[in-house]
Design a protein around this motif. Structure first.
Motif, PDB file in Angstrom:
ATOM      1  N   ASP A 110      72.227  62.120  33.861  1.00 49.21           N
ATOM      2  CA  ASP A 110      73.041  60.974  33.477  1.00 49.21           C
ATOM      3  C   ASP A 110      72.269  60.099  32.487  1.00 49.21           C
ATOM      4  N   PHE A 111      70.992  59.877  32.751  1.00 50.23           N
ATOM      5  CA  PHE A 111      70.148  59.109  31.826  1.00 50.23           C
ATOM      6  C   PHE A 111      70.123  59.800  30.456  1.00 50.23           C
ATOM      7  N   ALA A 112      69.937  61.115  30.462  1.00 46.55           N
ATOM      8  CA  ALA A 112      69.849  61.867  29.201  1.00 46.55           C
ATOM      9  C   ALA A 112      71.164  61.767  28.422  1.00 46.55           C
ATOM     10  N   LYS A 113      72.290  61.875  29.133  1.00 46.22           N
ATOM     11  CA  LYS A 113      73.591  61.796  28.435  1.00 46.22           C
ATOM     12  C   LYS A 113      73.793  60.390  27.854  1.00 46.22           C
ATOM     13  N   GLN A 114      73.448  59.372  28.624  1.00 44.91           N
ATOM     14  CA  GLN A 114      73.601  57.997  28.106  1.00 44.91           C
ATOM     15  C   GLN A 114      72.705  57.788  26.888  1.00 44.91           C
ATOM     16  N   PHE A 115      71.486  58.339  26.965  1.00 47.77           N
ATOM     17  CA  PHE A 115      70.538  58.234  25.848  1.00 47.77           C
ATOM     18  C   PHE A 115      71.140  58.873  24.594  1.00 47.77           C
ATOM     19  N   MET A 116      71.702  60.071  24.758  1.00 49.23           N
ATOM     20  CA  MET A 116      72.272  60.782  23.596  1.00 49.23           C
ATOM     21  C   MET A 116      73.462  60.022  23.028  1.00 49.23           C
ATOM     22  N   GLN A 117      74.280  59.481  23.917  1.00 46.85           N
ATOM     23  CA  GLN A 117      75.449  58.734  23.457  1.00 46.85           C
ATOM     24  C   GLN A 117      75.016  57.487  22.672  1.00 46.85           C
ATOM     25  N   ARG A 118      74.014  56.800  23.231  1.00 47.21           N
ATOM     26  CA  ARG A 118      73.515  55.565  22.609  1.00 47.21           C
ATOM     27  C   ARG A 118      72.961  55.827  21.212  1.00 47.21           C
ATOM     28  N   HIS A 119      72.352  56.997  21.024  1.00 48.11           N
ATOM     29  CA  HIS A 119      71.678  57.260  19.748  1.00 48.11           C
ATOM     30  C   HIS A 119      72.436  58.251  18.874  1.00 48.11           C
ATOM     31  N   GLY A 120      73.683  58.513  19.223  1.00 47.29           N
ATOM     32  CA  GLY A 120      74.527  59.346  18.359  1.00 47.29           C
ATOM     33  C   GLY A 120      74.062  60.779  18.238  1.00 47.29           C
ATOM     34  N   ILE A 121      73.487  61.325  19.300  1.00 44.60           N
ATOM     35  CA  ILE A 121      72.967  62.706  19.260  1.00 44.60           C
ATOM     36  C   ILE A 121      74.050  63.650  19.781  1.00 44.60           C
ATOM     37  N   PRO A 122      74.375  64.708  19.023  1.00 49.06           N
ATOM     38  CA  PRO A 122      75.486  65.582  19.429  1.00 49.06           C
ATOM     39  C   PRO A 122      75.250  66.300  20.758  1.00 49.06           C
ATOM     40  N   VAL A 257      66.271  65.893  16.514  1.00 46.51           N
ATOM     41  CA  VAL A 257      64.851  65.582  16.765  1.00 46.51           C
ATOM     42  C   VAL A 257      64.500  64.166  16.289  1.00 46.51           C
ATOM     43  N   ALA A 258      64.826  63.849  15.032  1.00 44.92           N
ATOM     44  CA  ALA A 258      64.465  62.516  14.516  1.00 44.92           C
ATOM     45  C   ALA A 258      65.145  61.408  15.333  1.00 44.92           C
ATOM     46  N   PRO A 259      66.471  61.496  15.607  1.00 43.53           N
ATOM     47  CA  PRO A 259      67.083  60.432  16.419  1.00 43.53           C
ATOM     48  C   PRO A 259      66.544  60.355  17.854  1.00 43.53           C
ATOM     49  N   THR A 260      66.090  61.480  18.389  1.00 43.81           N
ATOM     50  CA  THR A 260      65.530  61.438  19.751  1.00 43.81           C
ATOM     51  C   THR A 260      64.215  60.654  19.763  1.00 43.81           C
ATOM     52  N   VAL A 294      73.050  69.367  22.005  1.00 40.49           N
ATOM     53  CA  VAL A 294      72.033  69.352  23.063  1.00 40.49           C
ATOM     54  C   VAL A 294      72.684  69.667  24.406  1.00 40.49           C
ATOM     55  N   ILE A 295      72.153  70.664  25.095  1.00 39.63           N
ATOM     56  CA  ILE A 295      72.595  70.964  26.462  1.00 39.63           C
ATOM     57  C   ILE A 295      71.743  70.189  27.450  1.00 39.63           C
ATOM     58  N   GLU A 296      70.464  70.142  27.173  1.00 42.82           N
ATOM     59  CA  GLU A 296      69.572  69.413  28.082  1.00 42.82           C
ATOM     60  C   GLU A 296      68.267  69.119  27.371  1.00 42.82           C
ATOM     61  N   TYR A 297      67.589  68.089  27.884  1.00 45.91           N
ATOM     62  CA  TYR A 297      66.204  67.839  27.487  1.00 45.91           C
ATOM     63  C   TYR A 297      65.311  68.221  28.657  1.00 45.91           C
ATOM     64  N   ASN A 298      64.136  68.760  28.324  1.00 46.87           N
ATOM     65  CA  ASN A 298      63.065  68.853  29.307  1.00 46.87           C
ATOM     66  C   ASN A 298      61.861  68.159  28.696  1.00 46.87           C
ATOM     67  N   VAL A 299      60.952  67.700  29.535  1.00 46.73           N
ATOM     68  CA  VAL A 299      59.853  66.876  29.018  1.00 46.73           C
ATOM     69  C   VAL A 299      58.535  67.633  29.039  1.00 46.73           C
ATOM     70  N   ARG A 300      58.638  68.936  28.876  1.00 50.77           N
ATOM     71  CA  ARG A 300      57.513  69.867  28.994  1.00 50.77           C
ATOM     72  C   ARG A 300      57.831  71.072  28.140  1.00 50.77           C
ATOM     73  N   MET A 301      56.917  72.004  28.058  1.00 52.84           N
ATOM     74  CA  MET A 301      57.217  73.265  27.397  1.00 52.84           C
ATOM     75  C   MET A 301      58.028  74.150  28.338  1.00 52.84           C
ATOM     76  N   GLY A 302      58.722  75.128  27.780  1.00 51.61           N
ATOM     77  CA  GLY A 302      59.505  76.053  28.604  1.00 51.61           C
ATOM     78  C   GLY A 302      58.632  77.187  29.120  1.00 51.61           C
ATOM     79  N   ASP A 303      59.088  77.809  30.171  1.00 50.58           N
ATOM     80  CA  ASP A 303      58.400  78.962  30.725  1.00 50.58           C
ATOM     81  C   ASP A 303      59.474  80.011  30.972  1.00 50.58           C
ATOM     82  N   PRO A 304      59.564  81.106  30.264  1.00 54.08           N
ATOM     83  CA  PRO A 304      58.510  81.790  29.504  1.00 54.08           C
ATOM     84  C   PRO A 304      58.516  81.572  27.990  1.00 54.08           C
TER      85      PRO A 304
END
Ligand code: AMP
Ligand code: GLY
Length: 436
Positions: A110-122, A257-260, A294-304
């Motif tokens: 929910d935080f991530a979606k609100q963040f994207m909405q606030r900053h115009g991120i698709p 990336v830049a708007p994030t 954007v489907i989701e943000y993660n705050v780390r690298m992906g595995d694998p």
């Protein structure tokens, strides 16, 4: 400098290899690491739980640690970066990984979606519903078209997303989620529009103001060939993703990336670390051109994904990490190996359900033309390498073309075996089919 890396998977083994290669690294400690990280030069495992911050503090003192690199999300969401910032004896340690506020990008959908909405991120259109709002949620579902996407707001070990075809089932699942199907994680549920497209992962390293976009990758989450069956932590990955060409990546940079990075800064959220942007490339109805959502943000690298992406980064990663901390990432270039990488995950039979542990592994030392990253291994009392998890080993090949990298990875992994080992034989095949 002395570096402490937190985590125990294939991601951390791949990171450890690149960190240890740096001349800037004198000694590397991995908490808790695995049998693979234990074999990396300059590297030593320390038996510490990544969520035990006092134990991490003791390691910092005992080994004179200058830099902390955090692999998984759990310590970030639990506030390890804030803990280091709040204590004067830890404040000078260069921490790569965002604080609790930034980690909300992954910790709360929910935080991530609100963040994207606030900053115009698709991203997909959505609404969030809390426990008392099941009736509104059920009504909202009626206004959408199938399939229906329901997401638990909080961390649910990768299991909190449901995609269902029938409206009745969606309504039933929404109620079940709000009533605690995923515990506290689904006390709030995001209901969103279904996006039809091809997924890919884009990784960003940022100092909070400047950023570098790392090589793209695609991972394969389902257990079965042809993307069937249960979701797993990831059964393999490839890098780069051919359809993420210059034009597409320009859109990714400008629209996402830049708007994030700017949005985090505008919201007053300090962020030093990785951002993993899970994207859906959706074809425009009129032009057929691919647009990123954007489907989701993660705050780390992906595995694998890390097991394909890190071997392709030729810049000194410790230098990059220090710049992240100091805020001068713009003063260096990111250099990347142009070759393609493919990695195939070898898993225990039965995974992601019940599986056996402690099976002796043969043949790892026969592999000469690939890198073998350990995900779930340990050393038995007699010193033999044994399985200790669902995902066990990841075999990464680099080659001049993607088909050659895939071939090499499969040729080399055939040398490795243990009782009841399984791997997907079709990693990367979907991308090759798109090419013909
Ligand atoms: P997430 O945990 O948010 O990455 O979601 C897990 C998986 O569900 C993703 O990797 C996608 O395959 C799928 N997914 C999530 N959101 C959507 C969406 N809006 N439309 C289509 N598929 C989705
Ligand atoms: N490979 C997906 C993830 O790390 O979440």
């Amino acid at each position: 400098m002395n570096i402490l890396l937190v985590g125990s998977g294939g991601r951390e083994h791949a990171m450890a290899c690149r960190i240890a290669e740096s001349e800037r690294c004198s000694a590397l400690f991995v908490a808790p690491g695995n049998a693979g990280t234990a074999r990396v030069k300059k590297c030593c495992n320390v038996d510490v739980d990544p969520l035990d911050f006092e134990a991490l503090r003791a390691v910092v003192h005992r080994h004179d640690i200058d830099m902390l690199v955090v692999g998984p999300e759990a310590p970030l969401v639990a506030g390890v970066t804030d803990f280091f910032a709040a204590n004067s004896d830890l404040r000078n340690v260069m921490v790569v990984g965002p604080g609790r506020a930034g980690a909300q990008l992954e910790g709360s959908k929910d935080f991530a979606k609100q963040f994207m909405q606030r900053h115009g991120i698709p991203t997909a259109a959505y609404r969030s519903f809390a426990a008392g709002e099941a009736a509104e949620g059920v009504a909202f579902l009626g206004s959408l078209q199938a399939p229906y996407v329901l997401k638990a707001d909080g961390l649910a070990a990768g299991k909190g997303v449901l995609i269902v075809d029938s409206l009745d089932e969606a309504r039933h699942e929404l109620r079940a989620m709000l009533e605690g199907k995923f515990g506290q994680a689904s006390a709030k549920v995001v209901v969103e529009q279904y996006l039809d497209g091809v997924e890919l992962s884009v990784f960003v390293l940022t100092d909070g103001k400047h950023y570098k976009i790392l090589p793209t990758a695609k991972d394969y989450k389902r257990i079965g060939e042809g993307d069937t069956g249960l979701n797993t932590g990831g059964m393999g990955s490839v890098s780069p993703v051919h359809f993420a060409d210059r034009r597409f990546m320009q859109k990714v940079e400008e629209r996402i990336v830049a708007p994030t990075v700017r949005g985090l800064s505008r919201d007053g959220i300090p962020y030093k670390g990785f951002i993993f942007v899970g994207l859906m490339a959706v074809a425009d109805r009129a032009t057929g051109e691919l647009d990123p959502y954007v489907i989701e943000y993660n705050v780390r690298m992906g595995d694998p994904e890390t097991e394909c992406v890190f071997p392709r980064i030729t810049s000194d990663v410790v230098d990059l990490f220090e710049r992240v901390w100091r805020g001068n990432l713009q003063q260096t270039e990111l250099t990347v190996d142009p070759r393609a990488a493919a990695c195939v995950m070898m898993v225990s039979g039965g995974y992601p359900g019940h599986y056996a542990k402690g099976k002796p592994i043969q043949g790892v030392e026969q592999v000469t033309d690939c890198q073998v990253f350990h995900a779930g291994t340990s050393l038995a009392d007699d010193g033999r390498l044994v399985t200790s998890g669902g995902r066990v080993l990841c075999v990464t090949a680099l080659a001049d073309s993607m088909p050659m990298a895939m071939l090499k990875s499969y040729q080399e992994l055939a040398k490795i075996s243990w009782e009841d080992c399984y791997f997907r034989r079709d990693i990367g095949q979907d991308l090759l089919k798109m090419l013909v």
